[in-house]
Design a protein around this motif. Structure first.
Motif, PDB file in Angstrom:
ATOM      1  N   ARG A   1      52.354  18.109  57.987  1.00  0.00           N
ATOM      2  CA  ARG A   1      52.461  19.095  56.907  1.00  0.00           C
ATOM      3  C   ARG A   1      52.282  20.499  57.479  1.00  0.00           C
ATOM      4  NH1 ARG A   1      50.773  18.541  51.405  1.00  0.00           N
ATOM      5  NH2 ARG A   1      51.053  16.287  51.630  1.00  0.00           N
ATOM      6  N   THR A   2      53.202  21.403  57.154  1.00  0.00           N
ATOM      7  CA  THR A   2      53.141  22.767  57.688  1.00  0.00           C
ATOM      8  C   THR A   2      53.444  23.785  56.589  1.00  0.00           C
ATOM      9  OG1 THR A   2      55.495  22.731  58.297  1.00  0.00           O
ATOM     10  CG2 THR A   2      53.901  22.088  60.005  1.00  0.00           C
ATOM     11  N   ARG A   3      52.971  25.005  56.791  1.00  0.00           N
ATOM     12  CA  ARG A   3      53.425  26.131  55.985  1.00  0.00           C
ATOM     13  C   ARG A   3      54.726  26.644  56.600  1.00  0.00           C
ATOM     14  NH1 ARG A   3      49.419  27.068  52.293  1.00  0.00           N
ATOM     15  NH2 ARG A   3      50.741  28.582  51.228  1.00  0.00           N
ATOM     16  N   TYR A   4      55.607  27.111  55.749  1.00  0.00           N
ATOM     17  CA  TYR A   4      56.949  27.462  56.212  1.00  0.00           C
ATOM     18  C   TYR A   4      56.932  28.545  57.290  1.00  0.00           C
ATOM     19  CZ  TYR A   4      61.890  28.556  56.131  1.00  0.00           C
ATOM     20  OH  TYR A   4      63.200  28.768  56.506  1.00  0.00           O
TER      21      TYR A   4
ATOM     22  N   HIS B   1      61.313  23.577  49.337  1.00  0.00           N
ATOM     23  CA  HIS B   1      60.730  22.602  50.255  1.00  0.00           C
ATOM     24  C   HIS B   1      59.316  22.295  49.781  1.00  0.00           C
ATOM     25  CE1 HIS B   1      64.045  23.267  52.943  1.00  0.00           C
ATOM     26  NE2 HIS B   1      63.676  24.502  53.250  1.00  0.00           N
ATOM     27  N   GLY B   2      58.914  21.045  49.917  1.00  0.00           N
ATOM     28  CA  GLY B   2      57.561  20.683  49.530  1.00  0.00           C
ATOM     29  C   GLY B   2      57.228  19.278  49.972  1.00  0.00           C
ATOM     30  N   PRO B   3      55.993  18.861  49.726  1.00  0.00           N
ATOM     31  CA  PRO B   3      55.565  17.515  50.102  1.00  0.00           C
ATOM     32  C   PRO B   3      56.503  16.449  49.527  1.00  0.00           C
ATOM     33  CG  PRO B   3      53.698  18.842  49.377  1.00  0.00           C
ATOM     34  CD  PRO B   3      54.923  19.646  49.069  1.00  0.00           C
ATOM     35  N   GLY B   4      56.769  15.433  50.332  1.00  0.00           N
ATOM     36  CA  GLY B   4      57.674  14.371  49.909  1.00  0.00           C
ATOM     37  C   GLY B   4      59.115  14.631  50.285  1.00  0.00           C
ATOM     38  N   GLN B   5      59.396  15.817  50.806  1.00  0.00           N
ATOM     39  CA  GLN B   5      60.736  16.133  51.298  1.00  0.00           C
ATOM     40  C   GLN B   5      60.680  16.182  52.821  1.00  0.00           C
ATOM     41  OE1 GLN B   5      62.359  20.210  51.543  1.00  0.00           O
ATOM     42  NE2 GLN B   5      63.706  19.579  49.868  1.00  0.00           N
ATOM     43  N   LEU B   6      61.563  15.451  53.465  1.00  0.00           N
ATOM     44  CA  LEU B   6      61.597  15.421  54.926  1.00  0.00           C
ATOM     45  C   LEU B   6      62.508  16.529  55.437  1.00  0.00           C
ATOM     46  CD1 LEU B   6      60.836  14.129  57.613  1.00  0.00           C
ATOM     47  CD2 LEU B   6      62.795  12.576  57.332  1.00  0.00           C
ATOM     48  N   VAL B   7      61.921  17.475  56.165  1.00  0.00           N
ATOM     49  CA  VAL B   7      62.681  18.559  56.777  1.00  0.00           C
ATOM     50  C   VAL B   7      62.884  18.223  58.253  1.00  0.00           C
ATOM     51  CG1 VAL B   7      62.634  21.004  57.401  1.00  0.00           C
ATOM     52  CG2 VAL B   7      61.820  20.275  55.142  1.00  0.00           C
TER      53      VAL B   7
ATOM     54  N   VAL C   1      62.980  12.737  49.814  1.00  0.00           N
ATOM     55  CA  VAL C   1      62.499  11.349  49.824  1.00  0.00           C
ATOM     56  C   VAL C   1      61.731  11.091  48.529  1.00  0.00           C
ATOM     57  CG1 VAL C   1      61.115   9.633  51.044  1.00  0.00           C
ATOM     58  CG2 VAL C   1      62.443  11.323  52.342  1.00  0.00           C
ATOM     59  N   SER C   2      60.605  11.774  48.336  1.00  0.00           N
ATOM     60  CA  SER C   2      59.821  11.584  47.105  1.00  0.00           C
ATOM     61  C   SER C   2      59.139  12.883  46.677  1.00  0.00           C
ATOM     62  CB  SER C   2      58.785  10.481  47.322  1.00  0.00           C
ATOM     63  OG  SER C   2      57.943  10.808  48.435  1.00  0.00           O
ATOM     64  N   PRO C   3      59.861  14.012  46.675  1.00  0.00           N
ATOM     65  CA  PRO C   3      59.228  15.262  46.244  1.00  0.00           C
ATOM     66  C   PRO C   3      59.090  15.300  44.729  1.00  0.00           C
ATOM     67  CG  PRO C   3      61.545  15.653  46.605  1.00  0.00           C
ATOM     68  CD  PRO C   3      61.282  14.217  46.995  1.00  0.00           C
ATOM     69  N   ASP C   4      58.331  16.265  44.230  1.00  0.00           N
ATOM     70  CA  ASP C   4      58.262  16.529  42.799  1.00  0.00           C
ATOM     71  C   ASP C   4      59.529  17.289  42.420  1.00  0.00           C
ATOM     72  OD1 ASP C   4      57.783  17.356  40.221  1.00  0.00           O
ATOM     73  OD2 ASP C   4      55.720  17.995  40.590  1.00  0.00           O
TER      74      ASP C   4
ATOM     75  N   GLU D   1      56.939  18.221  56.768  1.00  0.00           N
ATOM     76  CA  GLU D   1      56.942  18.409  55.327  1.00  0.00           C
ATOM     77  C   GLU D   1      56.235  19.737  55.072  1.00  0.00           C
ATOM     78  OE1 GLU D   1      55.758  14.905  52.829  1.00  0.00           O
ATOM     79  OE2 GLU D   1      55.508  13.959  54.804  1.00  0.00           O
ATOM     80  N   HIS D   2      56.850  20.593  54.273  1.00  0.00           N
ATOM     81  CA  HIS D   2      56.263  21.905  54.033  1.00  0.00           C
ATOM     82  C   HIS D   2      55.353  21.910  52.807  1.00  0.00           C
ATOM     83  CE1 HIS D   2      58.341  23.898  57.192  1.00  0.00           C
ATOM     84  NE2 HIS D   2      59.533  23.733  56.681  1.00  0.00           N
ATOM     85  N   GLU D   3      54.379  22.792  52.843  1.00  0.00           N
ATOM     86  CA  GLU D   3      53.685  23.143  51.614  1.00  0.00           C
ATOM     87  C   GLU D   3      54.716  23.793  50.681  1.00  0.00           C
ATOM     88  OE1 GLU D   3      50.781  22.100  51.140  1.00  0.00           O
ATOM     89  OE2 GLU D   3      50.041  21.725  53.174  1.00  0.00           O
ATOM     90  N   PRO D   4      54.507  23.764  49.347  1.00  0.00           N
ATOM     91  CA  PRO D   4      55.547  24.231  48.426  1.00  0.00           C
ATOM     92  C   PRO D   4      56.026  25.652  48.731  1.00  0.00           C
ATOM     93  CG  PRO D   4      53.862  23.048  47.217  1.00  0.00           C
ATOM     94  CD  PRO D   4      53.342  23.201  48.618  1.00  0.00           C
TER      95      PRO D   4
END
Length: 212
Positions: free
Chosen positions: A10-13, A83-89, A160-163, A40-43
């Motif tokens: 998990r990273t900040r953009y 971009h946010g958690p549950g999304q694979l970048v 993948v499973s983002p909000d 996966e980025h923070e929102p």
């Protein structure tokens, strides 16, 4: 040639962007080989180089800050996206010196995702006149690339499973409601949605097949 895989978690953009640029310089200096980075980025909402991309942001910067979302201008092509958690970048740091064909490079990135989604049970495809990867009129992956002196960076974002509600803060990638919607592996496959580690492994294998 073996493509190295780095998983940054998990990273900040903004932090990930600087780390990418460091890797670009290392690749240019031949200190490292070709590289695919997963994170996966923070929102965050990121604004691409397309003209008027910012007008597709539907929330004020004050509201974004209150929600804990970042907003970032970016050097990649394309419009605005989330971009946010549950999304694979996936960030691809590759030397394109031997091909020097950005259209082919973009098509190859698309093919990696189409092949990987096929392995995972979804019949994804390109869509005429639209960027990214689609399941009919539902967009499941965004692509935005950048190249400097024939070293690539940026890459793709696979839902993948983002909000998915977080996409409502923008007109994602400029898609009007009449043009389509955004979807994810979770929404399409429900209980059959694979875990993130499995998705990474499948994409890494397909990436190696096409770019290795």
């Amino acid at each position: 040639m073996e493509i190295e895989i780095e998983d940054w978690g998990r990273t900040r953009y903004a932090d990930a962007t600087q780390r990418q640029l460091d890797r670009v310089q290392q690749r240019r200096d031949n200190e490292i080989g070709d590289l695919l980075i997963f994170t996966e980025h923070e929102p965050v909402y990121t604004i691409g180089r397309r003209r008027d991309a910012r007008q597709n942001l539907l929330l004020s910067e004050e509201l974004l800050a209150a929600k804990g979302f970042d907003l970032a201008e970016t050097s990649r092509g394309g419009d605005i996206t989330y971009h946010g958690p549950g999304q694979l970048v996936g960030y691809a740091i590759l030397s394109l010196e031997h091909r020097k064909d950005l259209h082919r490079y973009l098509r190859d990135i698309e093919q990696v995702l189409i092949n990987a989604l096929g392995v995972l049970g979804l019949a994804a495809a390109r869509r005429e006149g639209k960027t990214g990867i689609w399941l009919q009129d539902r967009k499941i992956a965004a692509i935005g690339i950048a190249v400097t002196r024939w070293i690539s960076y940026h890459g793709f974002a696979l839902n993948v499973s983002p909000d998915l509600a977080h996409f409502s803060g923008i007109v994602p990638c400029g898609i009007a409601p009449t043009d389509g919607s955004v979807t994810s592996l979770q929404q399409e496959l429900a209980d059959l949605c694979p875990p993130m580690d499995e998705v990474k492994a499948v994409i890494a294998a397909e990436f190696q097949s096409i770019f290795g």
